[in-house]
Design a protein around this motif. Structure first.
Motif, short mmCIF file in Angstrom:
data_model
loop_
_atom_site.label_atom_id
_atom_site.label_comp_id
_atom_site.label_asym_id
_atom_site.label_seq_id
_atom_site.Cartn_x
_atom_site.Cartn_y
_atom_site.Cartn_z
N GLU A 155 0.83 -1.20 0.00
CA GLU A 155 0.00 0.00 0.00
C GLU A 155 0.87 1.26 0.00
N GLU A 156 0.47 2.22 -0.83
CA GLU A 156 1.20 3.48 -0.91
C GLU A 156 0.47 4.54 -0.08
N GLY A 157 1.23 5.29 0.69
CA GLY A 157 0.65 6.34 1.51
C GLY A 157 1.57 7.53 1.59
N VAL A 158 1.26 8.41 2.53
CA VAL A 158 2.06 9.62 2.77
C VAL A 158 2.62 9.55 4.18
N CYS A 159 3.93 9.70 4.28
CA CYS A 159 4.60 9.65 5.58
C CYS A 159 5.09 11.05 5.96
N ILE A 160 4.81 11.41 7.19
CA ILE A 160 5.27 12.69 7.74
C ILE A 160 6.49 12.42 8.61
N VAL A 161 7.60 13.05 8.27
CA VAL A 161 8.85 12.82 9.00
C VAL A 161 8.75 13.46 10.37
N LEU A 162 8.90 12.65 11.40
CA LEU A 162 8.87 13.12 12.78
C LEU A 162 10.26 13.37 13.33
N ASN A 163 11.19 12.50 12.98
CA ASN A 163 12.54 12.61 13.52
C ASN A 163 13.52 12.00 12.53
N SER A 164 14.64 12.67 12.34
CA SER A 164 15.69 12.18 11.44
C SER A 164 17.03 12.55 12.05
N THR A 165 17.68 11.57 12.68
CA THR A 165 18.93 11.83 13.38
C THR A 165 19.93 10.71 13.14
N VAL A 166 21.21 11.08 13.22
CA VAL A 166 22.30 10.10 13.15
C VAL A 166 22.59 9.65 14.58
N LEU A 177 21.64 6.36 10.21
CA LEU A 177 20.58 7.37 10.21
C LEU A 177 19.25 6.69 10.52
N GLN A 178 18.60 7.13 11.56
CA GLN A 178 17.29 6.61 11.92
C GLN A 178 16.23 7.66 11.65
N VAL A 179 15.18 7.24 10.93
CA VAL A 179 14.10 8.14 10.55
C VAL A 179 12.79 7.53 11.02
N TYR A 180 12.02 8.31 11.76
CA TYR A 180 10.70 7.88 12.23
C TYR A 180 9.64 8.76 11.60
N VAL A 181 8.56 8.12 11.15
CA VAL A 181 7.52 8.82 10.41
C VAL A 181 6.15 8.43 10.96
N SER A 182 5.17 9.25 10.62
CA SER A 182 3.77 8.96 10.89
C SER A 182 3.07 8.69 9.57
N VAL A 183 2.43 7.53 9.45
CA VAL A 183 1.83 7.10 8.19
C VAL A 183 0.41 7.63 8.08
N ASN A 184 0.15 8.41 7.04
CA ASN A 184 -1.20 8.91 6.73
C ASN A 184 -1.87 9.64 7.89
N ASN A 185 -1.08 10.30 8.70
CA ASN A 185 -1.61 11.07 9.84
C ASN A 185 -2.47 10.22 10.78
N THR A 186 -2.15 8.95 10.91
CA THR A 186 -2.92 8.07 11.78
C THR A 186 -2.38 8.05 13.20
N GLY A 187 -1.24 8.68 13.41
CA GLY A 187 -0.62 8.64 14.72
C GLY A 187 0.25 7.42 14.93
N ARG A 188 0.24 6.51 13.97
CA ARG A 188 1.09 5.32 14.05
C ARG A 188 2.52 5.70 13.67
N VAL A 189 3.45 5.53 14.59
CA VAL A 189 4.85 5.88 14.36
C VAL A 189 5.60 4.64 13.87
N SER A 190 6.27 4.79 12.76
CA SER A 190 7.02 3.67 12.17
C SER A 190 8.41 4.16 11.77
N PRO A 195 -0.32 -3.16 4.85
CA PRO A 195 -1.71 -2.91 5.29
C PRO A 195 -2.13 -3.83 6.43
N SER A 196 -1.51 -5.00 6.56
CA SER A 196 -1.86 -5.90 7.66
C SER A 196 -1.17 -5.52 8.96
N GLU A 197 -0.25 -4.54 8.88
CA GLU A 197 0.47 -4.02 10.05
C GLU A 197 1.28 -5.08 10.77
N GLN A 198 1.68 -6.14 10.04
CA GLN A 198 2.58 -7.13 10.62
C GLN A 198 4.02 -6.62 10.65
#
Length: 236
Positions: free
Chosen positions: A81-92, A115-128, A179-182
């Motif tokens: 599944e393709e979505g939009v990710c909002i970058v929350l944190n990007s640090t070395v 480099l570790q990058v954490y994002v929120s997928v589709n503004n759902t609040g799920r941090v990945s 999409p199954s969030e496994q």
């Protein structure tokens, strides 16, 4: 009068024989030309059929190779599944060790920043955690990108920092998720997406179609040639 008529008949008969001989010679030449044409076309038709069969065989082999490499990786991927990710944190976070070849049976140790990058997928609040692609995910479960190990670790460090700054400035990036969030990790790009698979299968499909068309055209030409010969025999 009888002698005159007999002479005329003899002359007419002679002319008729000459015409028959001339017609027969032309016919023999025509038949000989047709035989030469058929003899010349036969090897060409055989070569065309072999070409068509070779194209079909090569396309089948290409389908087999693509099936066990690209198509298998595409179907096994869970990030569909393709979505939009909002970058929350990007640090070395740390430096990772790697080895590079310095010659025959020679390996040396170098480093690259993780480099570790954490994002929120589709503004759902799920941090990945964001990974560059499937290969990066398999190589490292923590780092966004695993560069090729080099002797100049400073150049690699500058490249990773540049990537981090671009992600911070962009903020929103397209991404692929499960999409199954496994799988909690999301990907920035897929190695083999639908467009890549389509273009990979396009050339063997064209080769298969071209080979089949060549064989069909040769068979059609042979059929029409036999049909013309039968029509000529009927007319004679």
């Amino acid at each position: 009068m009888f002698f005159v008529a007999g002479a005329r008949n003899t002359t007419g008969s002679g002319r008729g024989n000459e015409r028959r001989l001339i017609y027969q010679k032309f016919r023999e030449v025509d038949i000989l030309d047709k035989k030469k044409t058929v003899t010349a076309l036969k090897p060409g038709e055989d070569r065309a059929i072999l070409l068509g069969l070779g194209m079909i065989l090569s396309s089948v082999m290409m389908y087999f190779v693509l099936g066990i490499t690209i198509l298998r990786s595409y179907t096994d991927s869970v990030w569909t599944e393709e979505g939009v990710c909002i970058v929350l944190n990007s640090t070395v976070t740390a430096d990772m060790n790697c080895s590079y070849s310095c010659g025959s049976d020679c390996w040396r140790i170098s480093k690259y920043p993780c480099l570790q990058v954490y994002v929120s997928v589709n503004n759902t609040g799920r941090v990945s955690r964001l990974s560059h692609n499937e290969e990066t995910q398999d190589a490292s479960s923590e780092c966004f990108h695993v560069p090729r190990c080099q002797k100049d670790s400073a150049a690699v460090h500058d490249m990773i920092v540049n990537i981090s700054e671009r992600l911070k400035m962009t903020r929103q990036v397209p991404c692929y998720y499960d999409p199954s969030e496994q799988r909690e990790t999301v990907l920035l790009i897929r190695l083999y997406d639908q467009s890549f698979v389509f273009h990979s299968l396009l050339w063997p499909s064209c080769t298969l179609t071209g080979g089949a068309l060549i064989i069909m055209m040769v068979k059609l030409t042979q059929y029409l040639s036999r049909l013309c010969e039968e029509i000529l025999k009927i007319q004679r």
